[in-house]
Design a protein around this motif. Sequence first.
Motif, PDB file in Angstrom:
ATOM      1  N   TRP A 119       0.805  -1.224   0.000  1.00 15.84           N
ATOM      2  CA  TRP A 119       0.000   0.000   0.000  1.00 15.84           C
ATOM      3  C   TRP A 119       0.838   1.274   0.000  1.00 15.84           C
ATOM      4  O   TRP A 119       0.303   2.363   0.177  1.00 15.84           O
ATOM      5  CB  TRP A 119      -0.931  -0.007   1.220  1.00 15.84           C
ATOM      6  N   ASN A 171       2.267   4.572  -0.926  1.00 20.65           N
ATOM      7  CA  ASN A 171       1.833   5.645  -1.852  1.00 20.65           C
ATOM      8  C   ASN A 171       0.585   5.274  -2.641  1.00 20.65           C
ATOM      9  O   ASN A 171       0.307   5.884  -3.690  1.00 20.65           O
ATOM     10  CB  ASN A 171       2.959   6.003  -2.833  1.00 20.65           C
ATOM     11  N   HIS A 172      -0.204   4.322  -2.126  1.00 19.26           N
ATOM     12  CA  HIS A 172      -1.398   3.891  -2.870  1.00 19.26           C
ATOM     13  C   HIS A 172      -2.404   5.031  -3.033  1.00 19.26           C
ATOM     14  O   HIS A 172      -3.137   5.080  -4.022  1.00 19.26           O
ATOM     15  CB  HIS A 172      -2.045   2.702  -2.148  1.00 19.26           C
ATOM     16  N   TRP A 173      -2.422   5.941  -2.079  1.00 21.01           N
ATOM     17  CA  TRP A 173      -3.388   7.050  -2.134  1.00 21.01           C
ATOM     18  C   TRP A 173      -3.238   7.882  -3.405  1.00 21.01           C
ATOM     19  O   TRP A 173      -4.214   8.457  -3.913  1.00 21.01           O
ATOM     20  CB  TRP A 173      -3.221   7.948  -0.902  1.00 21.01           C
ATOM     21  N   TRP A 179      -5.544   7.008  -6.212  1.00 19.73           N
ATOM     22  CA  TRP A 179      -6.958   7.346  -6.027  1.00 19.73           C
ATOM     23  C   TRP A 179      -7.177   8.855  -6.149  1.00 19.73           C
ATOM     24  O   TRP A 179      -8.030   9.295  -6.910  1.00 19.73           O
ATOM     25  CB  TRP A 179      -7.428   6.872  -4.637  1.00 19.73           C
ATOM     26  N   VAL A 180      -6.378   9.606  -5.417  1.00 14.70           N
ATOM     27  CA  VAL A 180      -6.581  11.059  -5.395  1.00 14.70           C
ATOM     28  C   VAL A 180      -6.314  11.667  -6.772  1.00 14.70           C
ATOM     29  O   VAL A 180      -7.109  12.471  -7.275  1.00 14.70           O
ATOM     30  CB  VAL A 180      -5.668  11.715  -4.332  1.00 14.70           C
TER      31      VAL A 180
END
Length: 252
Positions: A213, A215-217, A220-221
């Motif tokens: 996970w 830097n998975h955000w 999405w962002v």
Amino acid sequence: MPINTIAIGTPREASHPDALRAALAEFFSMIIFVFAGEGSGMAFNKLTDNGSTTPAGLVAASLAHAFALFVAVSVGANISGGHVNPAVTFGAFMGGNISLLRSILYWIAQLLGSVVACLLLKFATGGLETSAFSLSSGVSASNALVFEIVMTFGLVYTVYATAVDPKKGNIGTIAPIAIGFIVGANILAGGAFDGASMNPAVSFGPAVVSWTWTNHWVYWVGPFIGAAIAALVYDNIFIGYGGHEPLPANDF
């Protein structure tokens, strides 16, 4: 964007046969897309003994994703609209072209489809891991965020121009090709930096299966911001309030 174009939907929509069929179509389209796209990367790793990415490998990934997305969009277009991407669904919602409740159904189906495709790949390859999206050396999260915003803007802008715009005319017949091409081109541009996801579901499946996970955000962002900007720009400037076609009543 006039607020009255935004549709929330009703609870009964979640169990409406048409909505369920559309979500199922998104599920299968996502399996087709992720299995071919992610599988091409796994095949390259096997052929090169997990060697570093080469220009030839990047071109191969670009072609595999472009071809697979062309097919995935085409087979779902008449049932669900062929979104095959939570960011595309979000862009359609921002322009009032899909209700929030149907969007949620699509998102669930898309995420599940990606996870199932990665599990199938892991089983079919004898336990090989599906690689989660990651940032290349020297690329910061903010760099990757800009990449994802700009690339997803180009994707959703293309979707609006070729598939959503009521004035599209015959150009609508090439929408799946155009969508596949812009994704393939963006992979050539950003693939060496952050993997060029443009699709939260495509990032989610490998992350779940490999349980990675970091830097998975970003995946999405960035796509959701890019999709929202593209939807607002195209809907307000090029479709306009007068030319807006609201959702059918049964979609609310």
